[in-house]
Structures are given as C-alpha cells and as structure tokens.
Motif scaffolding. Structure first.
Motif, PDB file in Angstrom:
ATOM      1  N   LEU A  92       4.247   5.068 -14.822  1.00 56.11           N
ATOM      2  CA  LEU A  92       4.911   5.269 -13.566  1.00 56.11           C
ATOM      3  C   LEU A  92       5.119   3.874 -12.382  1.00 56.11           C
ATOM      4  N   GLN A  93       6.297   3.729 -12.070  1.00 54.97           N
ATOM      5  CA  GLN A  93       6.811   2.034 -11.159  1.00 54.97           C
ATOM      6  C   GLN A  93       6.227   3.179 -10.086  1.00 54.97           C
ATOM      7  N   ILE A  94       5.851   2.059  -9.522  1.00 51.41           N
ATOM      8  CA  ILE A  94       5.045   1.718  -8.364  1.00 51.41           C
ATOM      9  C   ILE A  94       5.199   0.878  -7.277  1.00 51.41           C
ATOM     10  N   ASP A  95       5.454   1.331  -6.023  1.00 49.84           N
ATOM     11  CA  ASP A  95       5.153   0.433  -4.893  1.00 49.84           C
ATOM     12  C   ASP A  95       4.077   0.651  -3.566  1.00 49.84           C
ATOM     13  N   GLY A  96       4.529  -0.257  -3.003  1.00 49.52           N
ATOM     14  CA  GLY A  96       3.934  -0.002  -1.477  1.00 49.52           C
ATOM     15  C   GLY A  96       4.360  -0.381  -0.531  1.00 49.52           C
ATOM     16  N   VAL A  97       3.900  -0.555   0.635  1.00 51.82           N
ATOM     17  CA  VAL A  97       3.260  -1.443   2.176  1.00 51.82           C
ATOM     18  C   VAL A  97       2.642  -1.811   2.699  1.00 51.82           C
ATOM     19  N   LEU A  98       1.506  -2.438   2.811  1.00 51.37           N
ATOM     20  CA  LEU A  98       0.284  -3.046   2.875  1.00 51.37           C
ATOM     21  C   LEU A  98       0.337  -3.475   4.510  1.00 51.37           C
ATOM     22  N   TYR A  99      -0.622  -2.686   5.717  1.00 52.20           N
ATOM     23  CA  TYR A  99      -0.793  -3.100   7.114  1.00 52.20           C
ATOM     24  C   TYR A  99      -2.021  -3.945   7.304  1.00 52.20           C
ATOM     25  N   LEU A 100      -2.538  -4.384   8.037  1.00 55.05           N
ATOM     26  CA  LEU A 100      -3.607  -5.573   7.626  1.00 55.05           C
ATOM     27  C   LEU A 100      -3.429  -6.447   9.149  1.00 55.05           C
ATOM     28  N   ARG A 101      -4.501  -7.142   9.413  1.00 55.43           N
ATOM     29  CA  ARG A 101      -5.120  -7.813  10.681  1.00 55.43           C
ATOM     30  C   ARG A 101      -6.287  -8.937  10.175  1.00 55.43           C
ATOM     31  N   ILE A 102      -6.231  -9.634  10.889  1.00 55.27           N
ATOM     32  CA  ILE A 102      -6.709 -10.823  10.816  1.00 55.27           C
ATOM     33  C   ILE A 102      -8.041 -10.631  11.768  1.00 55.27           C
ATOM     34  N   MET A 103      -9.058 -10.211  11.304  1.00 57.74           N
ATOM     35  CA  MET A 103     -10.725  -9.655  11.851  1.00 57.74           C
ATOM     36  C   MET A 103     -10.939 -11.894  12.467  1.00 57.74           C
ATOM     37  N   ASP A 104     -11.059 -12.256  11.438  1.00 60.07           N
ATOM     38  CA  ASP A 104     -11.808 -13.851  11.644  1.00 60.07           C
ATOM     39  C   ASP A 104     -11.089 -14.528  11.182  1.00 60.07           C
ATOM     40  N   PRO A 105     -10.205 -15.567  11.972  1.00 58.19           N
ATOM     41  CA  PRO A 105     -10.024 -16.286  11.716  1.00 58.19           C
ATOM     42  C   PRO A 105     -10.609 -17.892  11.045  1.00 58.19           C
ATOM     43  N   TYR A 106     -11.984 -17.997  11.045  1.00 51.93           N
ATOM     44  CA  TYR A 106     -12.307 -18.755  10.333  1.00 51.93           C
ATOM     45  C   TYR A 106     -13.067 -18.641   9.321  1.00 51.93           C
ATOM     46  N   LYS A 107     -13.081 -16.685   8.853  1.00 51.74           N
ATOM     47  CA  LYS A 107     -13.078 -16.665   6.949  1.00 51.74           C
ATOM     48  C   LYS A 107     -11.558 -16.873   6.343  1.00 51.74           C
ATOM     49  N   ALA A 108     -10.588 -16.186   7.156  1.00 52.60           N
ATOM     50  CA  ALA A 108      -9.041 -16.615   6.722  1.00 52.60           C
ATOM     51  C   ALA A 108      -8.314 -17.746   6.427  1.00 52.60           C
ATOM     52  N   SER A 109      -9.084 -19.001   7.113  1.00 54.59           N
ATOM     53  CA  SER A 109      -9.059 -19.778   6.938  1.00 54.59           C
ATOM     54  C   SER A 109      -9.569 -20.393   6.155  1.00 54.59           C
ATOM     55  N   TYR A 110     -11.051 -20.631   5.911  1.00 54.46           N
ATOM     56  CA  TYR A 110     -11.183 -21.443   5.122  1.00 54.46           C
ATOM     57  C   TYR A 110     -12.423 -20.731   3.884  1.00 54.46           C
ATOM     58  N   GLY A 111     -12.085 -19.301   3.350  1.00 53.36           N
ATOM     59  CA  GLY A 111     -12.603 -18.228   2.879  1.00 53.36           C
ATOM     60  C   GLY A 111     -11.317 -17.666   1.519  1.00 53.36           C
TER      61      GLY A 111
END
Length: 349
Positions: A92-111
């Motif tokens: 199959l050929q499949i695509d999608g859409v992802l919805y997300l949000r940053i909950m911890d800016p520290y982990k998102a910056s250094y993780g």
C-alpha cells in the motif's frame, strides 16, 4: 515545529521588534517581551539557565544568550507518502497528517536535535509496523483503531523529547490497480448476494403474508357460517315457539267457543265448509284422487266427523251416564237439524 534558530517576535519597550542575530534568534537587548504561546530557552555562559515566560523579561548582556525558541501551539506535520506491506502481503501507498504539541521546552531543546524530523520518522516507522499487523480488509475497516495505535506508539517514544502527539489521521490509502479491481469485483459480488438474499426474504415474507391472509379469511368465514347457523337455528326455534303459542291460543279460543251456545253447530258448519273446499281442489295439484265411498252424501260425512268429535269431547263421566246420554241425544238432534239447514243452503248456492 519551531526549534533551534527560530524566534518569536518579541517587542522592546520602545515598541520596535528586537534585533535578531544571523542565526535567526533574538538578540539579548536586556529588556525582552516574549509573545504568548512561545518559550525562549536562555543559556548563561553556555549552560542552560532558564526559560522565558510570555511577557516582560530582563537578561544580563554578554552572559545570557537566547539559545532556542519553541512554539507551544499545536503543530501540524504532513507525513510523506510511503509504502507498507499488510499482513496478507499487499503493498500500500499511504500518507497521513500528524498533530502534536511541545509540552516541555527544555526536553524539546536538549532531548533531540530536530524534533520535527524525529517525530516524522517515528510516525512513518510506526505506521509501517502497525499496517504489517493487519490484513487489507481490516486496514479499511479499522482505520480509527489504526490511528489510535500509531498515536500511542509515538507518545511512548516521544515522551523523552517533551513532545505529545495529539492525533494522527491517515489521509489517503492507494492500493495496486489489480488489487483495486479484485476489491471492486468482491464488492459487486457482495451486493448481488445481498440483493438475492433480500429478494428471497421478500418472497418468503410475501408467501407467509398470503398464507396468513387465507388462514384468517377461512377462520372468519367459518365463524360467520357458525354465527349464521346459530342465528338461523335461533330464528327457527323462535318461529316454532311462536307457531306453537299461536296454535295453543287458537285451540284455547276454539275450545272456549265450543263450550258456548250453539258451539256444536258452528263446528259442524266449519267441517262442512272444509269438506266442500277440499272437493273443490281435487285434481288441481295431482292426477291421483282419493274419494270417499259416497262423495255425494255430505250429511253422512259431516255426521261421521261430528260423531268422532263428540266421542272425543264428551266422554262419559262415572256416576252420571244417564244425564250425559240424554244431553248428548238432544245435542245431536239439534246439530243434525242445523246441519240439514246449512247443507240445503250450500246445495242451493
């Protein structure tokens, strides 16, 4: 997803936008205004110092530096189209859409180095893994459960990055042309099968309804016939009863009339009239005629009938034979005289 050298439009007290470095991050101008739904990560002498909250913030020049700018809004990421093999070996050929949000800016910056790229790759690998557990039919039927499974798998892996996946939606599923044709044929066969089943069920229901209607009609007809017979029997019984009452009343009236004066003469006259009427109807209804031995002697016939009547109505009472016999003789003589006169009148007429 904003990360690394991205900024968020802070304002100075003078109302001008802050100057940005060549990397795209806001410069340290001592007084900074952080926009709503953004988090600015500040390093002091190369080490993490704090996260600037929305509103007015003051930094120390030279020592403090804005290292990362993270957006706290919900982020939409298009997952590129990719191939995946189902449990029954259909590509199959499949695509999608992802919805997300940053909950911890520290982990998102250094993780993680690039959170957007990392989450996109994780969504693709998770999608291929989940599709490999399902057959082609279940992929279309269990689309919602497939989305939920991908979201759970992404959240487990991205928790250490400070990112939370809110939902994942599959946009398009492309199947090979031959598989699509076979699926179309299967759908048409299923529809023909349903049509045949529905038609047979309709025929069965129609036959049941017709049989039920005939049954009810027969029941109603039998009940109507039963009611008719009951009504007819009741009517005949009522007629017989009415006739019996009328006859009994007539007999009672006749008996009362016979006990009166000249009652025997009236009875003799009635017998004579019935005799003449009977002779007038001879040979009208049938060719067979039954005649008495002497049809011309009306007097003897009337006398014989009156003798029978007298024998039945005037039986002798024990203890008074003489009185009854003398009375009977007088009555017979009077009756004979009256009959002779009536017969002469009839003959003359």
């Amino acid at each position: 997803m904003p990360s690394g050298p991205r900024g968020g439009g802070s304002l100075l007290a003078s109302g001008r936008a802050p100057r940005r470095a060549s990397s795209g991050l806001p410069r340290n101008t001592v007084v900074l205004f952080v926009p709503q739904q953004e988090a600015w990560v500040v390093e002091r002498m190369g080490r993490f110092h704090r996260i600037l909250e929305p509103g007015l913030n003051i930094l120390i020049p030279v020592l403090d530096r804005i290292r990362y700018v993270q957006s706290l809004k919900e982020i939409v990421i298009n997952v590129p189209e990719q191939s995946a093999v189902t449990l029954d070996n259909v590509t199959l050929q499949i695509d999608g859409v992802l919805y997300l949000r940053i909950m911890d800016p520290y982990k998102a910056s250094y993780g993680v180095e690039d959170p957007e790229y990392a989450v996109t790759q994780l969504a693709q690998t998770t999608m291929r893994s989940e599709l490999g557990k399902l057959s082609l039919d279940k992929v279309f039927r269990e689309r919602e459960s497939l989305n939920a499974s991908i979201v759970d798998a992404i959240n487990q892996a991205a928790d250490c990055w400070g990112i939370r996946c809110l939902r994942y939606e599959i946009k398009d599923i492309h199947v090979p042309p031959r598989v699509k044709e076979s699926m179309q044929m299967q759908v048409e066969a299923e529809r023909r099968k349903r049509a045949t089943v529905l038609e047979s069920e309709g025929t069965r229901e129609s036959a049941i309804n017709v049989a039920e209607g005939k049954k009810q009609a027969q029941i109603l007809a039998s009940e109507a016939e039963k009611a008719e017979q009951i009504n007819q029997a009741a009517g005949e019984a009522s007629a017989v009863l009415a006739k019996a009452k009328a006859k009994a009343e007539a007999i009672r009236i006749l008996a009362a009339a016979l006990t009166q004066h000249n009652g025997d003469a009236a009875a003799s006259l009635t017998v004579a009239e019935q005799y003449v009427s009977a002779f007038s109807k001879l040979a009208k209804d049938s060719n067979t005629i039954l005649l008495p031995s002497n049809p011309g002697d009306v007097t003897s016939m009337v006398a014989q009938a009156m003798g029978v009547y007298g024998a039945l109505t005037k039986a002798p009472v024990p203890g008074t034979p003489d009185s009854l016999s003398s009375g009977s003789s007088r009555d017979v003589q009077g009756t004979d005289a009256s009959l002779d006169e009536e017969l002469d009148r009839v003959k003359m007429s």
